[in-house]
Design a protein around this motif. Structure first.
Motif, PDB file in Angstrom:
ATOM      1  N   ASP A  69       6.181  -8.441   5.039  1.00 37.83           N
ATOM      2  CA  ASP A  69       5.557  -7.690   3.946  1.00 37.83           C
ATOM      3  C   ASP A  69       4.502  -6.789   4.604  1.00 37.83           C
ATOM      4  O   ASP A  69       3.606  -7.276   5.279  1.00 37.83           O
ATOM      5  CB  ASP A  69       4.909  -8.642   2.941  1.00 37.83           C
ATOM      6  CG  ASP A  69       4.276  -7.861   1.817  1.00 37.83           C
ATOM      7  OD1 ASP A  69       5.020  -7.198   1.070  1.00 37.83           O
ATOM      8  OD2 ASP A  69       3.037  -7.856   1.709  1.00 37.83           O
ATOM      9  N   GLY A  70       4.652  -5.475   4.368  1.00 34.77           N
ATOM     10  CA  GLY A  70       3.834  -4.505   5.092  1.00 34.77           C
ATOM     11  C   GLY A  70       4.660  -3.858   6.198  1.00 34.77           C
ATOM     12  O   GLY A  70       4.198  -3.568   7.287  1.00 34.77           O
ATOM     13  N   THR A  71       5.941  -3.641   5.848  1.00 37.56           N
ATOM     14  CA  THR A  71       6.897  -3.119   6.825  1.00 37.56           C
ATOM     15  C   THR A  71       6.456  -1.788   7.427  1.00 37.56           C
ATOM     16  O   THR A  71       6.586  -1.565   8.630  1.00 37.56           O
ATOM     17  CB  THR A  71       8.277  -2.935   6.161  1.00 37.56           C
ATOM     18  OG1 THR A  71       8.695  -4.186   5.614  1.00 37.56           O
ATOM     19  CG2 THR A  71       9.308  -2.441   7.147  1.00 37.56           C
TER      20      THR A  71
ATOM     21  N   ALA B  77       1.216  -6.265   0.119  1.00 36.25           N
ATOM     22  CA  ALA B  77       0.889  -6.925  -1.161  1.00 36.25           C
ATOM     23  C   ALA B  77       0.557  -8.399  -0.973  1.00 36.25           C
ATOM     24  O   ALA B  77      -0.376  -8.925  -1.591  1.00 36.25           O
ATOM     25  CB  ALA B  77       2.060  -6.779  -2.120  1.00 36.25           C
TER      26      ALA B  77
ATOM     27  N   GLU C  10      -0.666  -4.054  -8.850  1.00 36.25           N
ATOM     28  CA  GLU C  10       0.376  -3.133  -8.383  1.00 36.25           C
ATOM     29  C   GLU C  10       1.554  -3.193  -9.344  1.00 36.25           C
ATOM     30  O   GLU C  10       1.917  -4.257  -9.844  1.00 36.25           O
ATOM     31  CB  GLU C  10       0.849  -3.456  -6.973  1.00 36.25           C
ATOM     32  CG  GLU C  10       1.751  -2.361  -6.413  1.00 36.25           C
ATOM     33  CD  GLU C  10       1.839  -2.327  -4.899  1.00 36.25           C
ATOM     34  OE1 GLU C  10       1.085  -3.058  -4.206  1.00 36.25           O
ATOM     35  OE2 GLU C  10       2.668  -1.549  -4.397  1.00 36.25           O
TER      36      GLU C  10
ATOM     37  N   ASP D 234       9.887 -12.812   1.928  1.00 35.72           N
ATOM     38  CA  ASP D 234       9.698 -11.456   2.442  1.00 35.72           C
ATOM     39  C   ASP D 234       9.380 -11.614   3.931  1.00 35.72           C
ATOM     40  O   ASP D 234       8.259 -11.998   4.279  1.00 35.72           O
ATOM     41  CB  ASP D 234       8.578 -10.709   1.710  1.00 35.72           C
ATOM     42  CG  ASP D 234       8.588  -9.228   2.080  1.00 35.72           C
ATOM     43  OD1 ASP D 234       7.838  -8.446   1.453  1.00 35.72           O
ATOM     44  OD2 ASP D 234       9.340  -8.847   3.010  1.00 35.72           O
TER      45      ASP D 234
ATOM     46  N   TYR E 113       7.684   2.880  -3.105  1.00 31.22           N
ATOM     47  CA  TYR E 113       8.446   3.682  -2.141  1.00 31.22           C
ATOM     48  C   TYR E 113       9.133   4.848  -2.850  1.00 31.22           C
ATOM     49  O   TYR E 113       9.493   5.843  -2.233  1.00 31.22           O
ATOM     50  CB  TYR E 113       9.529   2.828  -1.472  1.00 31.22           C
ATOM     51  CG  TYR E 113       9.015   1.865  -0.442  1.00 31.22           C
ATOM     52  CD1 TYR E 113       9.325   0.512  -0.514  1.00 31.22           C
ATOM     53  CD2 TYR E 113       8.204   2.299   0.605  1.00 31.22           C
ATOM     54  CE1 TYR E 113       8.865  -0.380   0.440  1.00 31.22           C
ATOM     55  CE2 TYR E 113       7.742   1.405   1.564  1.00 31.22           C
ATOM     56  CZ  TYR E 113       8.073   0.071   1.473  1.00 31.22           C
ATOM     57  OH  TYR E 113       7.612  -0.818   2.410  1.00 31.22           O
TER      58      TYR E 113
HETATM   59  C1  LIP Z   1       5.325  -3.316   0.392  1.00 31.59           C
HETATM   60  C2  LIP Z   1       4.140  -3.937  -0.307  1.00 31.59           C
HETATM   61  C3  LIP Z   1       3.103  -2.888  -0.662  1.00 31.59           C
HETATM   62  C4  LIP Z   1       3.724  -1.853  -1.561  1.00 31.59           C
HETATM   63  C5  LIP Z   1       4.909  -1.202  -0.861  1.00 31.59           C
HETATM   64  C6  LIP Z   1       5.955  -2.242  -0.451  1.00 31.59           C
HETATM   65  P1  LIP Z   1       7.249  -4.283   1.974  1.00 31.59           P
HETATM   66  O1  LIP Z   1       6.265  -4.335   0.652  1.00 31.59           O
HETATM   67  O2  LIP Z   1       3.576  -4.931   0.531  1.00 31.59           O
HETATM   68  O3  LIP Z   1       1.996  -3.475  -1.338  1.00 31.59           O
HETATM   69  O4  LIP Z   1       2.761  -0.886  -1.910  1.00 31.59           O
HETATM   70  O5  LIP Z   1       5.494  -0.276  -1.745  1.00 31.59           O
HETATM   71  O6  LIP Z   1       6.499  -2.826  -1.601  1.00 31.59           O
HETATM   72  O7  LIP Z   1       8.304  -3.277   1.630  1.00 31.59           O
HETATM   73  O8  LIP Z   1       6.448  -3.876   3.141  1.00 31.59           O
HETATM   74  O9  LIP Z   1       7.803  -5.693   2.070  1.00 31.59           O
END
Ligand code: LIP
Length: 273
Positions: free
Chosen positions: A95-97, A195, A212, A92, A167
């Motif tokens: 992560d935390g886009t 996450a 989650e 990833d 999302y």
């Molecule tokens: C995100 C996760 C987050 C979750 C979001 C999304 P991304 O990942 O880090 O915990 O709540 O729905 O999945 O899209 O930022 O790689």
């Protein structure tokens, strides 16, 4: 704890070193790009991807395939695949886009190597805080080279937890019920938006638990091995053993696992009745 023979251990140590170096390189790209007019694209109404995501995944994938041409790759932004020799990388790049796209300093590069369905090496790099979390199976878990371990809270009312939301807004009903239930039964709850960092914060004791559902394996698989090596417990949200293709996760300090699983079950059962 899985025993690792010397050859595998040498491969895993090389894999960790390569992953750390690539995560740092990707972090440099991301730090530079965060406050530029970084092109944001939409995969869904609220599901974002940025040019930095795409550039980082290309850099990481190319670096891994240069070093391990026979391994397979799976990534959030559609990384390339190659012949499978029992090893697969899950990437990833950011992560935390959503945090990243909004200029918040809370996102991570997550790189995991799994062998026949079992995470065996994990790297999670908190780019903004320059915190590098690493683990190799049987070799412990580390933050910037120092050993980490899960917390010792043994009562839910004394614990801080975290969760997240899909999302896909239509998939959020159960998550909202769990959010309310845990806010009534734990000391505090957080929704940090990354996450991979929620997972490693359980591993280092900054969180006592995290769950989650749904969540993608590339978001959490590096955190799974880091949690396990830090003495934390990982399972499905119903307590069954976590499998690499699962789209859910529950990570706790171990002492709280039963209480967390029970409250998840009770909250969703109450709603169903
Ligand atoms: C995100 C996760 C987050 C979750 C979001 C999304 P991304 O990942 O880090 O915990 O709540 O729905 O999945 O899209 O930022 O790689």
């Amino acid at each position: 704890m899985q025993s690792t023979n010397m050859t595998d251990l040498a491969l895993l140590q090389r894999a960790k070193d390569v992953a750390v170096s690539l995560a740092e390189e990707a972090g440099d790209i991301q730090r530079a790009a965060q406050h530029d007019d970084n092109q944001v694209h939409y995969k869904g109404s609220i599901d974002l991807v940025t040019d930095a995501d795409i550039a980082s995944e290309k850099l990481i994938s190319a670096g891994i395939l240069r070093e391990f041409p026979e391994h397979r790759l799976t990534g959030e932004e559609g990384a390339v695949g190659s012949t499978e020799h029992g090893y697969r990388w899950l990437i990833d790049p950011i992560d935390g886009t959503t945090n990243f796209a909004h200029g918040q300093p809370h996102w991570a590069v997550s790189i995991c190597l799994e062998h026949q369905g079992n995470p065996v090496m994990g790297v999670v790099y908190d780019v903004a805080k320059r915190e590098m979390f690493t683990a190799i199976t049987g070799q412990g878990a580390y933050l910037n080279g120092k050993p980490i371990k899960a917390s010792s809270a043994d009562e839910l009312i004394q614990a801080m937890g975290a969760t997240g939301f899909s999302y896909d807004i239509s998939e959020r009903a159960n998550s909202f019920r769990l959010w309310e239930s845990f806010n009534q039964n734990a000391r505090a709850m957080r929704r940090n938006g990354a996450a991979a960092l929620d997972m490693v914060w359980v591993a280092c004791g900054r969180l006592d638990f995290y769950f989650e559902r749904p969540i993608n394996n590339w978001d959490v698989s590096a955190g799974v091995i880091i949690c396990r090596e830090a003495g934390a417990q990982v399972s499905r949200t119903n307590g069954e053993p976590y499998q690499i293709e699962d789209r859910e996760i529950c990570a706790t300090n171990g002492l709280l696992h039963e209480q967390v699983i029970q409250l998840i079950h009770q909250t969703l059962a109450d709603e169903a009745s």
